[in-house]
Design a protein around this motif. Sequence first.
Motif, mmCIF file in Angstrom:
data_model
loop_
_atom_site.group_PDB
_atom_site.id
_atom_site.type_symbol
_atom_site.label_atom_id
_atom_site.label_comp_id
_atom_site.label_asym_id
_atom_site.label_seq_id
_atom_site.Cartn_x
_atom_site.Cartn_y
_atom_site.Cartn_z
ATOM 1 N N SER A 199 3.641 -31.284 33.495
ATOM 2 C CA SER A 199 2.488 -31.911 32.932
ATOM 3 C C SER A 199 1.616 -32.417 34.089
ATOM 4 N N TRP A 200 0.403 -32.735 33.856
ATOM 5 C CA TRP A 200 -0.596 -33.210 34.711
ATOM 6 C C TRP A 200 -0.998 -34.460 34.106
ATOM 7 N N ALA A 201 -1.187 -35.539 34.991
ATOM 8 C CA ALA A 201 -1.663 -36.834 34.748
ATOM 9 C C ALA A 201 -3.472 -36.656 34.782
ATOM 10 N N GLN A 203 -7.121 -38.423 33.206
ATOM 11 C CA GLN A 203 -7.629 -39.807 32.865
ATOM 12 C C GLN A 203 -9.409 -39.517 32.576
ATOM 13 N N GLN A 208 -5.486 -42.499 29.461
ATOM 14 C CA GLN A 208 -4.789 -41.955 30.282
ATOM 15 C C GLN A 208 -3.680 -41.147 29.532
ATOM 16 N N HIS A 210 -0.665 -37.502 29.923
ATOM 17 C CA HIS A 210 0.068 -36.609 30.511
ATOM 18 C C HIS A 210 0.094 -35.383 29.746
ATOM 19 N N ARG A 262 -5.657 -37.586 39.563
ATOM 20 C CA ARG A 262 -5.090 -38.814 40.115
ATOM 21 C C ARG A 262 -6.233 -39.405 41.060
#
Length: 309
Positions: A199-201, A203, A208, A210, A262
């Motif tokens: 997964s990619w976090a 925002q 936010q 995942h 991030r």
Amino acid sequence: MRIERIEDLRVFDAIARAGNLSAAARQLDVALTLISKRLNRLEKTLGIRLIHRTTRQLYLTEEGLEFLDRCRAVLEAVDAAEDVGADRTQNGVVRVTAAVAFTQRQIAPRLHRFIKAHPGISVQVLSNNRLVDLVEQRVDAAFRQAPLDNGSFVTRTIAPDGEILCASPAYLAECGEPAHPGELIDHRCLTTGDPAPTSWALQRRGEQIHAPVRSVLGSTDGELPHIAALNGAGIVVKSCWDAIDDIRSGRLVRVLPEWWGRSRSLRVMQPVRQHQPRRVQLFIQFMEAELKEAVAANRDLDLFPTTNA
């Protein structure tokens, strides 16, 4: 007996050159009373009379003449030492470290301007994706894109940074562009890390998530997914500093432009030192000015977050 102040020697030398206290005061741009005070202090420290004074003139005693020769030898040595100090801080080697991609894309293309502006300074770059020991490796400045805080170092933010999603026009023409992070699972994703992330976090304005991803290519070297993305292999997450030139040229296109990876900032870290050589300050100031200029010149691409991590 010990002479506490080198200024007293400079005053005595000025008096001998000028021929009287008033002229020495004008030469040194200080008050006449200060000249007299320092001469008296010097004679008291030495326990001898250096100068005979009358209402019209002054002349050096025999001891004064002998002391003047030694005084000037000391002053010449001090001036030479100060020249060495000034030269060593202005010239010499600056040792810096940064990640490989940042070195290649942001530091290397700018070095010629710094070298031309400061011909007495040499730059030694330790290009490494691992975090090196700044003290052991004698590093003067480390450029970091992660929030590393260590009380042993001086850390300062010099530019914004952020992670963005991007892909080549060829890939988007072939597979289409996701409209929401939830659609990334249906795309070819190029990842960094071992094991490959699932997964990619991401925002967006305080939101936010995942987002699940399917890694078709993973690597511990972030440059490999970048090159694969340029060749149409899939979607990649990159620092805006790594992707800026490719996006400006059209080789890459930003995907899901409202979403960021991030939160990061570009920081410079230095070992704690009271007297940082001038050459190190010059290099850091140069890079900070260059990067700020790059941010301003590329505002239209909307690649940099408005706030730092």
